[in-house]
Motif scaffolding. Structure first.
Motif, PDB file in Angstrom:
ATOM      1  N   MET A   1       4.232  -7.507   6.098  1.00 42.06           N
ATOM      2  CA  MET A   1       3.823  -6.122   6.037  1.00 42.06           C
ATOM      3  C   MET A   1       2.676  -5.947   5.043  1.00 42.06           C
ATOM      4  O   MET A   1       1.740  -5.199   5.304  1.00 42.06           O
ATOM      5  N   THR A   2       2.754  -6.629   3.909  1.00 42.68           N
ATOM      6  CA  THR A   2       1.711  -6.516   2.901  1.00 42.68           C
ATOM      7  C   THR A   2       0.360  -6.945   3.468  1.00 42.68           C
ATOM      8  O   THR A   2      -0.656  -6.268   3.264  1.00 42.68           O
ATOM      9  N   ALA A   3       0.332  -8.054   4.176  1.00 42.97           N
ATOM     10  CA  ALA A   3      -0.923  -8.553   4.752  1.00 42.97           C
ATOM     11  C   ALA A   3      -1.521  -7.553   5.736  1.00 42.97           C
ATOM     12  O   ALA A   3      -2.744  -7.353   5.759  1.00 42.97           O
ATOM     13  N   LEU A   4      -0.696  -6.902   6.517  1.00 44.52           N
ATOM     14  CA  LEU A   4      -1.182  -5.911   7.479  1.00 44.52           C
ATOM     15  C   LEU A   4      -1.806  -4.717   6.756  1.00 44.52           C
ATOM     16  O   LEU A   4      -2.877  -4.238   7.138  1.00 44.52           O
ATOM     17  N   GLU A   5      -1.159  -4.249   5.721  1.00 45.08           N
ATOM     18  CA  GLU A   5      -1.692  -3.123   4.940  1.00 45.08           C
ATOM     19  C   GLU A   5      -3.006  -3.497   4.264  1.00 45.08           C
ATOM     20  O   GLU A   5      -3.957  -2.708   4.247  1.00 45.08           O
ATOM     21  N   ILE A   6      -3.075  -4.694   3.694  1.00 47.35           N
ATOM     22  CA  ILE A   6      -4.304  -5.144   3.042  1.00 47.35           C
ATOM     23  C   ILE A   6      -5.437  -5.240   4.069  1.00 47.35           C
ATOM     24  O   ILE A   6      -6.569  -4.841   3.791  1.00 47.35           O
ATOM     25  N   TYR A   7      -5.134  -5.737   5.243  1.00 41.27           N
ATOM     26  CA  TYR A   7      -6.130  -5.809   6.308  1.00 41.27           C
ATOM     27  C   TYR A   7      -6.679  -4.412   6.615  1.00 41.27           C
ATOM     28  O   TYR A   7      -7.890  -4.217   6.738  1.00 41.27           O
ATOM     29  N   GLY A   8      -5.792  -3.437   6.722  1.00 37.68           N
ATOM     30  CA  GLY A   8      -6.209  -2.061   6.989  1.00 37.68           C
ATOM     31  C   GLY A   8      -7.068  -1.494   5.869  1.00 37.68           C
ATOM     32  O   GLY A   8      -8.081  -0.816   6.120  1.00 37.68           O
ATOM     33  N   ILE A   9      -6.699  -1.758   4.631  1.00 37.30           N
ATOM     34  CA  ILE A   9      -7.486  -1.290   3.486  1.00 37.30           C
ATOM     35  C   ILE A   9      -8.881  -1.920   3.511  1.00 37.30           C
ATOM     36  O   ILE A   9      -9.891  -1.244   3.275  1.00 37.30           O
ATOM     37  N   MET A  10      -8.938  -3.198   3.814  1.00 40.71           N
ATOM     38  CA  MET A  10     -10.232  -3.885   3.864  1.00 40.71           C
ATOM     39  C   MET A  10     -11.112  -3.323   4.983  1.00 40.71           C
ATOM     40  O   MET A  10     -12.328  -3.206   4.824  1.00 40.71           O
ATOM     41  N   ARG A  11     -10.521  -2.945   6.114  1.00 41.19           N
ATOM     42  CA  ARG A  11     -11.308  -2.339   7.182  1.00 41.19           C
ATOM     43  C   ARG A  11     -11.810  -0.953   6.752  1.00 41.19           C
ATOM     44  O   ARG A  11     -12.913  -0.544   7.132  1.00 41.19           O
ATOM     45  N   CYS A  12     -11.017  -0.231   5.969  1.00 37.00           N
ATOM     46  CA  CYS A  12     -11.472   1.060   5.431  1.00 37.00           C
ATOM     47  C   CYS A  12     -12.655   0.851   4.489  1.00 37.00           C
ATOM     48  O   CYS A  12     -13.619   1.637   4.510  1.00 37.00           O
ATOM     49  N   ILE A  13     -12.604  -0.192   3.673  1.00 39.62           N
ATOM     50  CA  ILE A  13     -13.724  -0.504   2.789  1.00 39.62           C
ATOM     51  C   ILE A  13     -14.962  -0.832   3.611  1.00 39.62           C
ATOM     52  O   ILE A  13     -16.073  -0.410   3.261  1.00 39.62           O
ATOM     53  N   ASP A  14     -14.801  -1.566   4.715  1.00 40.78           N
ATOM     54  CA  ASP A  14     -15.925  -1.848   5.619  1.00 40.78           C
ATOM     55  C   ASP A  14     -16.605  -0.546   6.038  1.00 40.78           C
ATOM     56  O   ASP A  14     -17.825  -0.424   5.991  1.00 40.78           O
ATOM     57  N   TYR A  15     -15.789   0.406   6.453  1.00 35.85           N
ATOM     58  CA  TYR A  15     -16.325   1.690   6.931  1.00 35.85           C
ATOM     59  C   TYR A  15     -17.018   2.449   5.803  1.00 35.85           C
ATOM     60  O   TYR A  15     -18.145   2.930   5.970  1.00 35.85           O
ATOM     61  N   VAL A  16     -16.373   2.568   4.671  1.00 39.13           N
ATOM     62  CA  VAL A  16     -16.933   3.322   3.542  1.00 39.13           C
ATOM     63  C   VAL A  16     -18.261   2.706   3.092  1.00 39.13           C
ATOM     64  O   VAL A  16     -19.199   3.424   2.728  1.00 39.13           O
ATOM     65  N   GLY A  28     -14.358   0.113  -6.501  1.00 38.14           N
ATOM     66  CA  GLY A  28     -13.175   0.072  -7.351  1.00 38.14           C
ATOM     67  C   GLY A  28     -11.982   0.574  -6.563  1.00 38.14           C
ATOM     68  O   GLY A  28     -12.122   1.205  -5.521  1.00 38.14           O
ATOM     69  N   MET A  29     -10.795   0.321  -7.078  1.00 40.68           N
ATOM     70  CA  MET A  29      -9.575   0.740  -6.387  1.00 40.68           C
ATOM     71  C   MET A  29      -8.560   1.152  -7.444  1.00 40.68           C
ATOM     72  O   MET A  29      -8.441   0.512  -8.486  1.00 40.68           O
ATOM     73  N   ILE A  30      -7.850   2.233  -7.171  1.00 39.51           N
ATOM     74  CA  ILE A  30      -6.829   2.726  -8.087  1.00 39.51           C
ATOM     75  C   ILE A  30      -5.560   2.989  -7.289  1.00 39.51           C
ATOM     76  O   ILE A  30      -5.633   3.355  -6.113  1.00 39.51           O
ATOM     77  N   GLY A  31      -4.414   2.764  -7.904  1.00 37.08           N
ATOM     78  CA  GLY A  31      -3.172   3.009  -7.193  1.00 37.08           C
ATOM     79  C   GLY A  31      -2.013   3.303  -8.119  1.00 37.08           C
ATOM     80  O   GLY A  31      -1.935   2.791  -9.229  1.00 37.08           O
ATOM     81  N   LEU A  32      -1.124   4.148  -7.655  1.00 33.08           N
ATOM     82  CA  LEU A  32       0.091   4.506  -8.367  1.00 33.08           C
ATOM     83  C   LEU A  32       1.272   3.968  -7.574  1.00 33.08           C
ATOM     84  O   LEU A  32       1.340   4.145  -6.351  1.00 33.08           O
ATOM     85  N   ALA A  39      -3.388  -2.315  -4.647  1.00 29.61           N
ATOM     86  CA  ALA A  39      -4.661  -2.495  -5.354  1.00 29.61           C
ATOM     87  C   ALA A  39      -4.750  -3.919  -5.913  1.00 29.61           C
ATOM     88  O   ALA A  39      -5.789  -4.573  -5.803  1.00 29.61           O
ATOM     89  N   LEU A  40      -3.677  -4.409  -6.491  1.00 27.51           N
ATOM     90  CA  LEU A  40      -3.665  -5.766  -7.046  1.00 27.51           C
ATOM     91  C   LEU A  40      -3.846  -6.814  -5.951  1.00 27.51           C
ATOM     92  O   LEU A  40      -4.666  -7.732  -6.079  1.00 27.51           O
ATOM     93  N   HIS A  41      -3.102  -6.675  -4.882  1.00 21.21           N
ATOM     94  CA  HIS A  41      -3.172  -7.655  -3.805  1.00 21.21           C
ATOM     95  C   HIS A  41      -4.500  -7.586  -3.038  1.00 21.21           C
ATOM     96  O   HIS A  41      -5.041  -8.621  -2.647  1.00 21.21           O
ATOM     97  N   THR A  42      -5.016  -6.376  -2.835  1.00 22.82           N
ATOM     98  CA  THR A  42      -6.270  -6.243  -2.098  1.00 22.82           C
ATOM     99  C   THR A  42      -7.434  -6.790  -2.910  1.00 22.82           C
ATOM    100  O   THR A  42      -8.323  -7.452  -2.363  1.00 22.82           O
ATOM    101  N   MET A  43      -7.438  -6.556  -4.205  1.00 20.74           N
ATOM    102  CA  MET A  43      -8.509  -7.089  -5.042  1.00 20.74           C
ATOM    103  C   MET A  43      -8.528  -8.617  -4.995  1.00 20.74           C
ATOM    104  O   MET A  43      -9.591  -9.234  -5.002  1.00 20.74           O
ATOM    105  N   ALA A  44      -7.364  -9.219  -4.922  1.00 23.31           N
ATOM    106  CA  ALA A  44      -7.291 -10.682  -4.835  1.00 23.31           C
ATOM    107  C   ALA A  44      -7.834 -11.194  -3.502  1.00 23.31           C
ATOM    108  O   ALA A  44      -8.341 -12.312  -3.428  1.00 23.31           O
TER     109      ALA A  44
END
Length: 82
Positions: A1-16, A28-32, A39-44
């Motif tokens: 599940m984590t990998a799928l979410e990170i993939y989605g976040i990375m595609r959002c970064i592509d768009y932005v 940059g990325m921030i998360g609560l 944020a930690l896993h995506t940055m890696a």
């Protein structure tokens, strides 16, 4: 599940990064809570993210005992044994 979410976040970064007002060299990325977890896993996983802030806390599992996502055996690595 984590990998799928990170993939989605990375595609959002592509768009932005296609937007002219975005400096793609200063992402940059921030998360609560789980946002900080991602944020930690995506940055890696994505070198475009230059900085991140992850807000969370450590707790005593004997006091706050609830089921949650975890990596098998992670409690043993962080001396969080029951």
């Amino acid at each position: 599940m984590t990998a799928l979410e990170i993939y989605g976040i990375m595609r959002c970064i592509d768009y932005v990064c296609t937007m002219p007002i975005i400096n793609s060299d200063s992402i940059g990325m921030i998360g609560l809570s789980y946002g900080g977890y991602f944020a930690l896993h995506t940055m890696a996983a994505d070198e475009r993210i230059k900085t991140r802030y992850a807000a969370g806390f450590f707790n005593d599992r004997e006091v706050y005992d609830w089921s949650d996502w975890c990596y098998k055996g992670s409690a043993l690595m962080f001396q969080d044994q029951r």
